[in-house]
Design a protein around this motif. Sequence first.
Motif, PDB file in Angstrom:
ATOM      1  N   SER A  83      25.472  60.216 -32.028  1.00 56.77           N
ATOM      2  CA  SER A  83      25.126  59.706 -30.689  1.00 56.77           C
ATOM      3  C   SER A  83      24.483  60.734 -29.764  1.00 56.77           C
ATOM      4  O   SER A  83      23.994  60.366 -28.689  1.00 56.77           O
ATOM      5  CB  SER A  83      26.365  59.116 -30.015  1.00 56.77           C
ATOM      6  OG  SER A  83      26.699  57.882 -30.611  1.00 56.77           O
ATOM      7  N   VAL A  84      24.451  61.994 -30.142  1.00 61.63           N
ATOM      8  CA  VAL A  84      23.667  62.966 -29.379  1.00 61.63           C
ATOM      9  C   VAL A  84      22.193  62.531 -29.386  1.00 61.63           C
ATOM     10  O   VAL A  84      21.414  62.902 -28.514  1.00 61.63           O
ATOM     11  CB  VAL A  84      23.851  64.391 -29.951  1.00 61.63           C
ATOM     12  CG1 VAL A  84      22.899  65.388 -29.299  1.00 61.63           C
ATOM     13  CG2 VAL A  84      25.295  64.853 -29.750  1.00 61.63           C
ATOM     14  N   SER A  85      21.840  61.687 -30.358  1.00 59.97           N
ATOM     15  CA  SER A  85      20.477  61.155 -30.459  1.00 59.97           C
ATOM     16  C   SER A  85      20.068  60.339 -29.247  1.00 59.97           C
ATOM     17  O   SER A  85      18.866  60.224 -28.936  1.00 59.97           O
ATOM     18  CB  SER A  85      20.365  60.262 -31.704  1.00 59.97           C
ATOM     19  OG  SER A  85      20.880  60.871 -32.863  1.00 59.97           O
ATOM     20  N   LYS A  86      21.022  59.727 -28.565  1.00 59.51           N
ATOM     21  CA  LYS A  86      20.708  58.739 -27.527  1.00 59.51           C
ATOM     22  C   LYS A  86      19.864  59.303 -26.387  1.00 59.51           C
ATOM     23  O   LYS A  86      19.040  58.592 -25.796  1.00 59.51           O
ATOM     24  CB  LYS A  86      21.998  58.119 -26.988  1.00 59.51           C
ATOM     25  CG  LYS A  86      22.680  57.164 -27.956  1.00 59.51           C
ATOM     26  CD  LYS A  86      23.924  56.551 -27.362  1.00 59.51           C
ATOM     27  CE  LYS A  86      24.480  55.425 -28.235  1.00 59.51           C
ATOM     28  NZ  LYS A  86      25.015  55.883 -29.521  1.00 59.51           N
ATOM     29  N   GLN A  87      20.043  60.574 -26.053  1.00 66.52           N
ATOM     30  CA  GLN A  87      19.277  61.137 -24.944  1.00 66.52           C
ATOM     31  C   GLN A  87      17.786  61.204 -25.263  1.00 66.52           C
ATOM     32  O   GLN A  87      16.950  61.137 -24.354  1.00 66.52           O
ATOM     33  CB  GLN A  87      19.812  62.516 -24.579  1.00 66.52           C
ATOM     34  CG  GLN A  87      19.790  63.544 -25.688  1.00 66.52           C
ATOM     35  CD  GLN A  87      20.767  64.668 -25.428  1.00 66.52           C
ATOM     36  OE1 GLN A  87      20.454  65.605 -24.711  1.00 66.52           O
ATOM     37  NE2 GLN A  87      21.959  64.559 -26.011  1.00 66.52           N
ATOM     38  N   PHE A  88      17.441  61.295 -26.536  1.00 69.60           N
ATOM     39  CA  PHE A  88      16.030  61.310 -26.921  1.00 69.60           C
ATOM     40  C   PHE A  88      15.428  59.906 -26.837  1.00 69.60           C
ATOM     41  O   PHE A  88      14.272  59.742 -26.439  1.00 69.60           O
ATOM     42  CB  PHE A  88      15.876  61.889 -28.322  1.00 69.60           C
ATOM     43  CG  PHE A  88      16.239  63.343 -28.398  1.00 69.60           C
ATOM     44  CD1 PHE A  88      15.307  64.324 -28.117  1.00 69.60           C
ATOM     45  CD2 PHE A  88      17.535  63.734 -28.710  1.00 69.60           C
ATOM     46  CE1 PHE A  88      15.640  65.673 -28.146  1.00 69.60           C
ATOM     47  CE2 PHE A  88      17.888  65.080 -28.750  1.00 69.60           C
ATOM     48  CZ  PHE A  88      16.941  66.050 -28.457  1.00 69.60           C
ATOM     49  N   GLN A 199       7.935  57.789 -34.716  1.00 69.23           N
ATOM     50  CA  GLN A 199       6.542  58.183 -34.500  1.00 69.23           C
ATOM     51  C   GLN A 199       6.289  58.593 -33.053  1.00 69.23           C
ATOM     52  O   GLN A 199       5.624  59.601 -32.789  1.00 69.23           O
ATOM     53  CB  GLN A 199       5.618  57.026 -34.891  1.00 69.23           C
ATOM     54  CG  GLN A 199       5.615  56.711 -36.379  1.00 69.23           C
ATOM     55  CD  GLN A 199       4.943  55.378 -36.691  1.00 69.23           C
ATOM     56  OE1 GLN A 199       4.892  54.481 -35.841  1.00 69.23           O
ATOM     57  NE2 GLN A 199       4.427  55.242 -37.915  1.00 69.23           N
ATOM     58  N   PHE A 200       6.822  57.817 -32.121  1.00 69.01           N
ATOM     59  CA  PHE A 200       6.576  58.112 -30.715  1.00 69.01           C
ATOM     60  C   PHE A 200       7.219  59.428 -30.291  1.00 69.01           C
ATOM     61  O   PHE A 200       6.584  60.264 -29.636  1.00 69.01           O
ATOM     62  CB  PHE A 200       7.086  56.974 -29.835  1.00 69.01           C
ATOM     63  CG  PHE A 200       6.859  57.218 -28.365  1.00 69.01           C
ATOM     64  CD1 PHE A 200       5.608  57.046 -27.805  1.00 69.01           C
ATOM     65  CD2 PHE A 200       7.899  57.657 -27.547  1.00 69.01           C
ATOM     66  CE1 PHE A 200       5.384  57.293 -26.453  1.00 69.01           C
ATOM     67  CE2 PHE A 200       7.692  57.903 -26.198  1.00 69.01           C
ATOM     68  CZ  PHE A 200       6.432  57.726 -25.641  1.00 69.01           C
ATOM     69  N   THR A 201       8.485  59.633 -30.649  1.00 69.72           N
ATOM     70  CA  THR A 201       9.167  60.871 -30.239  1.00 69.72           C
ATOM     71  C   THR A 201       8.566  62.087 -30.931  1.00 69.72           C
ATOM     72  O   THR A 201       8.542  63.178 -30.349  1.00 69.72           O
ATOM     73  CB  THR A 201      10.675  60.800 -30.540  1.00 69.72           C
ATOM     74  OG1 THR A 201      10.881  60.413 -31.914  1.00 69.72           O
ATOM     75  CG2 THR A 201      11.369  59.801 -29.632  1.00 69.72           C
ATOM     76  N   ASP A 202       8.053  61.913 -32.133  1.00 66.25           N
ATOM     77  CA  ASP A 202       7.432  63.043 -32.828  1.00 66.25           C
ATOM     78  C   ASP A 202       6.208  63.531 -32.069  1.00 66.25           C
ATOM     79  O   ASP A 202       6.018  64.738 -31.872  1.00 66.25           O
ATOM     80  CB  ASP A 202       7.043  62.621 -34.248  1.00 66.25           C
ATOM     81  CG  ASP A 202       6.474  63.781 -35.050  1.00 66.25           C
ATOM     82  OD1 ASP A 202       7.200  64.779 -35.240  1.00 66.25           O
ATOM     83  OD2 ASP A 202       5.299  63.704 -35.468  1.00 66.25           O
TER      84      ASP A 202
END
Length: 558
Positions: A83-88, A199-202
């Motif tokens: 869930s640390v992923s959520k901030q991205f 793709q977008f975050t990359d």
Amino acid sequence: MKQFLSVTLLLCLLGYKLTAQSLPDSTVKKIDSIFAKYSKGNSPGCTVGIVRNDSIIFAKGYGLANLEYEIPNQPTTIYHMASVSKQFTGYAIVLLVRQGKLKLEDDVRKYLTWFPDLKHTITIRHLLNHTSGIRDQWQLLAISGTRLTDVIKQEHIVKLLSKQQALNSPPGEQYNYSNSGYTMLAEIVKSVTGQTLRQFTDSAIFKPLGMTATHFHDDNTEIVKNRSYSYDQVGNDRYENSPLNYSNAGATSLFTNIPDLGKWVMNFYRYKVGDQRDISLLTTRGKLNNGKELNYALGISVDTYKGWRQYSHSGGDAGYRTYLAVLPDLQMGFMVFGNLGDFDAGGSTYAMMDLLVKDTATKKAAAAAKPRDSIAAMLRDTNSTRKYVGSYIGDDGLSLSFEIRNRRLYYQVYGETNFLIRENLDTFSIAPYPDIRFAFAVNGKDTLVDIIFPDKLMKLKKYVQASKVSDDILKQYTGLYYSPELDCKYGISLKDNKLFLTNSKYSDSELTLINSDHLTSGSWYMNHLQVLRDATNKITGFEVNSGRIMHLKFNKIE
């Protein structure tokens, strides 16, 4: 192994500080002592990092990233961040807001036409703040018969959410953590940009920050070099694999390492992707409909630590346990990633922080504080309180009891007990937590208690524990039950004067009859069933009201 060592050497040559050259030896020894139990070399462990200003001043691995090949944890080891992923995901939405492609107050159905009309407007902000009322995807999947170790694809979750017919609560009324909301946010990114979240975050976040080892892992078959594996402990020195086969992204599935996440930490105060306004939006706390401010912002928690502003989040999937804390005013960040199910990532993070962060919080004079000890809990008159003694249960299955001992009112829940302090005639609070209150009331024949949290209200009713019940009565509960929302069936059977919850995918689970309308089980995903009856008192079905799921109806069909 040679390839692994070459990666580590290359990163060192590129300028990453993977040793503790910026910390005194005495501090390094104290940090090592925090993780000493994982330094034996034959157990899973963790990787940790500390950021100050524009550098990683400490980075180290403890224990093994892979037990079978005895590969050690290193700062460069790739971890699933849960869930640390959520901030991205939240920041992806922030960037789209900046580009004028969406607004946080937009109805989610503007972008997700497949999501059902539940007669409430659910906004993007509701998803971000966990106030949408949408049920949690993991628990829905588990109830439907999907084990969390199965391959779970994005399309599976979307299909599940598209069939929902009710919410846990109206949007904005309560904070109710929902992973579903962040999967939906990933789908909104895709709807707006034509790109997957990966793709977008990359292109918009990771490459501009130089996070070359980071991606949203949306394909469980993809090979990722230098990754860690997750484990559970089953004995003093025995471990077993804890498989993770997610092929979905948004709520989870970020893959990264210490050097890369350190660059993200720096972006909170040395803006490279976005600017101060974007970080301010990311860290703007949510609000309930009643105006109550939450500690949760757009995928990250916002509060204070030792008087300093803090942005933080924890994560846990399979055997992965992660934690990130950023203190922007100190320009510091602390990262801990573990690959063992009982690893305390949060506790370890704050143990490190305690070594380096000075407490600036304003101390209140002890004399000015109202005593909240056992003397303050003494009841002058126990007779007026005695009517509240007994067992209570809520619609969500929360069960607790109250008793008077030594002229004090005690609560008991999940094996924990403590005295309560009277605030007024019918309202009490927990001694260490005055913001958590129990408000009792009598309404006709019913004795009620409201548990009032800063961001949530729970209502419970007093009940009389069912005694020995005859088979004739228990037979009323037996039958086959069907959920159209999940397209799955459960049975309730009777054997040796005991009820059992049955399903073709799971082992039978014994049911306990709390009273005529409440059944509990040992299954985490549906540990409380509330019985539904018609006007003649005949059982017509049950609702699963358990954890992050409310009002999930199963109709009795046989």
